[in-house]
Scaffold this active site. Structure first.
Site, short mmCIF file in Angstrom:
data_model
loop_
_atom_site.label_atom_id
_atom_site.label_comp_id
_atom_site.label_asym_id
_atom_site.label_seq_id
_atom_site.Cartn_x
_atom_site.Cartn_y
_atom_site.Cartn_z
N SER A 25 0.83 -1.20 0.00
CA SER A 25 0.00 0.00 0.00
C SER A 25 0.86 1.25 0.00
O SER A 25 0.36 2.35 -0.11
CB SER A 25 -0.91 0.02 1.23
OG SER A 25 -0.15 -0.04 2.41
N CYS A 26 2.19 1.10 0.16
CA CYS A 26 3.06 2.25 -0.04
C CYS A 26 3.86 2.01 -1.30
O CYS A 26 3.32 2.01 -2.37
CB CYS A 26 3.93 2.51 1.19
SG CYS A 26 4.44 1.05 2.08
N GLY A 27 5.15 1.70 -1.26
CA GLY A 27 5.85 1.38 -2.50
C GLY A 27 6.36 2.62 -3.18
O GLY A 27 7.34 3.22 -2.74
#
Length: 285
Positions: free
Chosen positions: A115-117
């Site tokens: 969900s970040c990346g």
């Protein structure tokens, strides 16, 4: 195939009294999604609706938009280390002839499984450039929903959660009409998986885009869930908890109606308020 629930022995302590008893737990197993035989992503999920999960995942990634673009999805035989048997934890998706297969890179895998990346701007750009169905951002849009209808959705979601009642350990995603009619509900240990199962089932049934629906999720509204709603053409996303800042940014940019802290008659509308039937005083004050 794996079970949705499993039984485990627990020691129960209540008011100082100690006893042993079996407890029902939600099952959690890895699912590897392959595209054309090549590994694409691994997610921890509750077994069940695996083909819909894989299809919905590919919708959110801009690979699929209709049932006609999907040739088939199969479990991979011999996927275990010993070989020769079907683990039911690896699925392979085959696209229809003529549908381009995207490059599968490390950067893509990081982006799709977290969900970040990538940074916020890159994440927003990725959704904007791959969305098949831009959401209608006009104030005159035909999709309108009453706040009272939204207020009733959390209870309807919880009442339809069959496995949660036995385990207390599952997230859920449900699809409603703007009149509050329940269309579909899926449960999973991961809220993003539950949404993928909803979207994947809609794709398999030829129902995309879901332009007249409301997506209700348990827990918070992350960027990933907002992304999945936009990619499926869903105009309204409601959650019982808070959204993230990037989810709000995406909602503002794409025209998604984003509602958080939906509890009882209270809610926060973070974007897309034009779809809510608000009084003139409320909408300006």
């Amino acid at each position: 195939m794996g079970r949705v629930t499993e039984r485990r022995r627990v020691i129960r302590i209540r008011d100082g009294a100690v006893s042993t008893r079996p407890d029902t737990l939600v099952a959690e197993e890895p699912l590897e999604i392959r595209l054309g035989g090549k590994p694409l992503a691994i997610t921890m999920r509750t077994p069940g609706d695996d083909f819909a999960l894989a299809a919905g995942f590919l919708v959110s990634e801009g690979v699929l938009a209709s049932a006609g673009e999907l040739a088939n999805i199969v479990y991979c035989a011999g996927a275990t280390a010993e070989g020769g048997s079907n683990s039911y934890n690896v699925v392979d998706v085959r696209l229809a002839d003529g549908v381009p297969v995207p490059d599968i890179t490390l950067e893509r895998n990081v982006y799709t499984t977290s969900s970040c990346g990538l940074c916020g701007k890159a994440s927003l750009d990725a959704v904007r450039t791959t969305a098949r169905w831009p959401l209608d951002t006009s104030p005159d849009t035909p999709v309108r929903i009453e706040p009272a209808t939204l207020s009733a959705l959390p209870d309807r979601l919880r009442a339809a959660q069959r496995v949660f009642e036995r385990t207390g350990g599952l997230h859920a995603a449900a699809l409603f009409t703007t009149d509050g009619e329940l269309l579909d509900i899926r449960e999973d240990v991961g809220r993003h998986n539950a949404v993928d199962k909803i979207v994947g089932r809609a794709l398999q049934q030829g129902q995309l885009p879901l332009t007249s629906c409301v997506l209700m999720v348990s827990g918070r509204a992350s960027f990933e869930l907002a992304q999945k709603a936009v990619m499926a053409g869903i105009p309204v996303l409601a959650a019982v908890s808070a959204p993230s800042s990037l989810a709000v940014d995406l909602a503002v940019e794409t025209g998604l109606t984003l509602v958080g802290f939906l509890r009882g008659t209270s809610m926060n509308v973070y974007a897309g308020e034009h779809r809510l039937a608000l009084s003139a005083a409320a909408s300006t004050g």
